[in-house]
Design an enzyme around this catalytic site. Structure first.
Site, mmCIF file in Angstrom:
data_model
loop_
_atom_site.group_PDB
_atom_site.id
_atom_site.type_symbol
_atom_site.label_atom_id
_atom_site.label_comp_id
_atom_site.label_asym_id
_atom_site.label_seq_id
_atom_site.Cartn_x
_atom_site.Cartn_y
_atom_site.Cartn_z
ATOM 1 N N HIS A 149 7.105 -7.902 -0.189
ATOM 2 C CA HIS A 149 8.235 -7.640 -0.056
ATOM 3 C C HIS A 149 9.200 -8.607 0.942
ATOM 4 O O HIS A 149 10.147 -8.591 1.681
ATOM 5 C CB HIS A 149 8.999 -6.393 0.403
ATOM 6 C CG HIS A 149 8.427 -5.264 -0.725
ATOM 7 N ND1 HIS A 149 9.054 -3.983 -0.700
ATOM 8 C CD2 HIS A 149 7.808 -5.539 -1.979
ATOM 9 C CE1 HIS A 149 8.684 -3.333 -1.857
ATOM 10 N NE2 HIS A 149 7.992 -4.295 -2.395
ATOM 11 N N LYS A 152 12.771 -4.900 1.100
ATOM 12 C CA LYS A 152 12.514 -5.670 0.099
ATOM 13 C C LYS A 152 13.394 -6.918 0.207
ATOM 14 O O LYS A 152 14.522 -6.717 0.609
ATOM 15 C CB LYS A 152 12.749 -4.966 -1.303
ATOM 16 C CG LYS A 152 11.834 -5.665 -2.303
ATOM 17 C CD LYS A 152 11.725 -4.729 -3.712
ATOM 18 C CE LYS A 152 10.875 -5.347 -4.513
ATOM 19 N NZ LYS A 152 10.684 -4.774 -5.821
ATOM 20 N N ASP A 164 5.524 -3.900 3.063
ATOM 21 C CA ASP A 164 4.798 -4.397 1.962
ATOM 22 C C ASP A 164 4.742 -5.736 1.885
ATOM 23 O O ASP A 164 5.693 -6.531 1.995
ATOM 24 C CB ASP A 164 5.343 -3.767 0.653
ATOM 25 C CG ASP A 164 4.919 -4.242 -0.566
ATOM 26 O OD1 ASP A 164 4.444 -5.206 -0.940
ATOM 27 O OD2 ASP A 164 4.736 -3.370 -1.360
ATOM 28 N N GLU A 221 10.783 1.365 3.749
ATOM 29 C CA GLU A 221 10.408 0.038 3.166
ATOM 30 C C GLU A 221 11.688 -0.792 2.819
ATOM 31 O O GLU A 221 12.464 -0.597 2.126
ATOM 32 C CB GLU A 221 9.481 0.271 2.180
ATOM 33 C CG GLU A 221 9.079 -0.800 1.419
ATOM 34 C CD GLU A 221 8.019 -0.310 0.068
ATOM 35 O OE1 GLU A 221 7.323 -1.265 -0.424
ATOM 36 O OE2 GLU A 221 7.985 0.832 -0.120
ATOM 37 N N TRP A 230 11.967 3.950 -0.266
ATOM 38 C CA TRP A 230 12.406 2.835 -0.627
ATOM 39 C C TRP A 230 13.388 2.857 -2.030
ATOM 40 O O TRP A 230 13.218 3.598 -2.854
ATOM 41 C CB TRP A 230 11.207 1.881 -1.387
ATOM 42 C CG TRP A 230 11.489 0.295 -1.963
ATOM 43 C CD1 TRP A 230 12.167 -0.530 -1.331
ATOM 44 C CD2 TRP A 230 11.769 0.253 -3.404
ATOM 45 N NE1 TRP A 230 12.495 -1.576 -2.394
ATOM 46 C CE2 TRP A 230 12.334 -1.020 -3.816
ATOM 47 C CE3 TRP A 230 11.565 1.120 -4.692
ATOM 48 C CZ2 TRP A 230 12.650 -1.407 -4.766
ATOM 49 C CZ3 TRP A 230 11.872 0.614 -5.979
ATOM 50 C CH2 TRP A 230 12.441 -0.608 -5.900
ATOM 51 N N ASP A 232 7.046 -10.940 -5.239
ATOM 52 C CA ASP A 232 6.457 -9.549 -5.431
ATOM 53 C C ASP A 232 6.270 -9.038 -6.800
ATOM 54 O O ASP A 232 6.781 -8.349 -7.630
ATOM 55 C CB ASP A 232 7.639 -8.571 -4.904
ATOM 56 C CG ASP A 232 7.246 -7.189 -4.797
ATOM 57 O OD1 ASP A 232 6.249 -6.797 -4.733
ATOM 58 O OD2 ASP A 232 8.094 -6.200 -5.041
ATOM 59 N N HIS A 284 2.072 -1.238 2.850
ATOM 60 C CA HIS A 284 1.477 -1.164 1.341
ATOM 61 C C HIS A 284 0.916 -2.565 1.093
ATOM 62 O O HIS A 284 1.556 -3.730 1.259
ATOM 63 C CB HIS A 284 2.917 -1.014 0.625
ATOM 64 C CG HIS A 284 3.320 0.242 0.334
ATOM 65 N ND1 HIS A 284 4.191 0.776 -0.451
ATOM 66 C CD2 HIS A 284 2.713 1.303 1.039
ATOM 67 C CE1 HIS A 284 4.278 2.096 -0.551
ATOM 68 N NE2 HIS A 284 3.390 2.844 0.632
ATOM 69 N N ASP A 294 -0.889 -0.551 -3.205
ATOM 70 C CA ASP A 294 0.586 -0.750 -3.829
ATOM 71 C C ASP A 294 0.402 -1.739 -4.839
ATOM 72 O O ASP A 294 1.037 -3.192 -4.473
ATOM 73 C CB ASP A 294 1.700 -0.517 -3.114
ATOM 74 C CG ASP A 294 3.111 -0.398 -3.861
ATOM 75 O OD1 ASP A 294 2.884 -0.098 -5.354
ATOM 76 O OD2 ASP A 294 4.047 -0.336 -3.388
ATOM 77 N N ASP A 348 3.152 -7.532 -7.540
ATOM 78 C CA ASP A 348 2.244 -6.393 -7.484
ATOM 79 C C ASP A 348 1.002 -6.803 -8.172
ATOM 80 O O ASP A 348 0.591 -5.777 -9.060
ATOM 81 C CB ASP A 348 2.927 -5.125 -7.953
ATOM 82 C CG ASP A 348 3.846 -4.810 -7.004
ATOM 83 O OD1 ASP A 348 3.474 -4.530 -5.799
ATOM 84 O OD2 ASP A 348 5.310 -4.640 -7.230
#
Length: 410
Positions: free
Chosen positions: A258, A224, A255, A222, A181, A290, A282, A322, A292
């Protein structure tokens, strides 16, 4: 009769097999991200994050060195049931005292302590090149930079990481997922979107030209939507990542933070499984975007698990967590998030998927809705409690985490 035996009877009437679900769940590996323990700082000289990501909070007890991080991981592992892997970033290289090794010079020897750690615990290792929080991230660009010096530095980093991933797979005897990424993008409207993406493509091609065994190392890419300071344009978009993965025979990674807020990764899984032998996830919890946050046992996490299970794809999906929250106890964050993923998998494994599929095929959407609602209030918690008991981990872990926290001198 125990609560579990009662739950087992009820699930049997609904079409679920509790014993089979518990047996299957125990064998599903979840790759646990190391970077929750130290707020994504790493050990190669960075003291703060940059490159489109940020950790917020100042809760005490952050791991400051490999020994502290390993101890915290061990504590978290002792409270997390089931099969586990450890997911590392390149910035967690362990160097000799006084040794300074830049990212274009890292080698397998700088990860020997992590291999020893993993082998002693009977687990595999996954890996991520670290394309952020470094002086060679120029103008928010790495592999797509127009600056040849910058690009060469990061291409070499990618090649070095591929060698380390091979070392992980060969040393542990388990395949290593190496996820790429990059934070590349622009804060405001670009004048040219094509050229950076072409350079990114060519850089990836050069990295992947290095020889590696694709049965041992699974390279993933990955995407985003945006990052902090990259609001207008992200080089590695979803369209780029999926197209590149498909055309180069590598593994796409999604993810679930993302994408745009109205997009759901749970809806995308079945499409990717039709065209890829393996996919990778993820799992995080985006708060609007995003952010997290620590994964919870929420609707989307459950639906992601249900899609994997009803597609009979547990052996085809690499699962990893993640997230990073510096506002709460970091060990607790690990345990809560990974257990949430496992809860979702157990919930999915207890579903009478053949029956639900049959109702849909017969267009009996009324019955499908009723059955799915009935299953939500089935005694899932009693089955989860039985799983924890069989795995030898406590159902409640807050007090143990508090006691561990008090024992630290940080």
């Amino acid at each position: 009769m125990s609560r579990y035996e009662e739950a087992k009877k009820l699930y049997a009437r609904l079409g679920g097999d509790c014993e089979q679900a518990l047996q299957t769940l125990a064998a599903v590996p979840v790759s646990i991200h190391c970077w929750q323990g130290d707020d994504v700082i790493g050990f190669d000289g960075s003291d703060s994050l940059s490159g489109g990501i940020q950790t917020t909070g100042d809760y005490p007890g952050r791991a400051r060195n490999p020994e502290e991080l390993m101890a915290d991981l061990d504590k978290a592992f002792s409270l997390i049931p089931g099969k586990k892997k450890l997911n590392l970033h390149a910035s967690y290289a362990v160097t000799a005292p006084g040794e300074r090794v830049d990212r274009d010079q890292i080698a397998p020897k700088h990860f020997e302590p992590w291999v020893d750690f993993a082998k002693a615990r009977g687990m595999g290792l996954d890996f991520n090149p670290t394309f952020f929080a470094h002086p060679m991230v120029k103008d928010n660009l790495t592999l797509s930079s127009p600056d040849e010096t910058v690009r060469r530095f990061w291409i070499e980093h990618g090649k070095r990481c591929l060698a380390i991933a091979r070392y992980f797979a060969e040393s542990t005897g388990e395949p290593c997922v190496m996820n790429i990424w990059i934070p590349d993008g622009m804060k405001d409207i670009p004048g040219d979107r094509l050229a950076p993406r072409r350079r990114f493509m060519e850089s990836l091609d050069e990295i992947l030209a290095e020889p590696f065994d694709r049965t041992k190392v699974y390279v993933t890419l990955e995407s985003k939507v945006f990052g902090i300071g990259l609001e207008a344009y992200t080089v590695g978009s979803a369209e780029f990542a999926l197209s590149y993965a498909a055309s180069r025979g590598i593994t796409p990674l999604m993810d679930n933070g993302h994408y745009h807020p109205t997009e759901l990764v749970s809806d995308k899984i079945s499409s990717l499984l039709l065209f890829h032998d393996k996919i990778a996830l993820h799992i995080t919890r985006p708060m609007r975007w995003d952010s997290d946050h620590v994964v919870l046992y929420d609707d989307e996490t459950r639906e992601i698990a249900r899609e994997i299970v009803r597609a009979d794809a547990l052996s085809r999906v690499f699962l990893a967590t993640d997230y990073f929250d510096a506002s709460i106890n970091r060990v607790s964050a690990w345990v809560t998030g990974v257990r949430s993923v496992q809860k979702a998998l157990l919930f999915a494994l207890l579903q009478p998927n053949e029956k639900l599929r049959d109702l849909q095929e017969r267009s009996d959407m009324t019955a499908l809705m009723v059955w799915q609602e009935e299953l939500k209030t089935a005694p899932f918690g009693d089955v989860w409690a039985e799983y924890l008991k069989r795995q030898g981990v406590p159902a409640s872990y807050l007090e143990e985490v508090r006691a561990y926290e008090k024992s630290l001198r940080r």
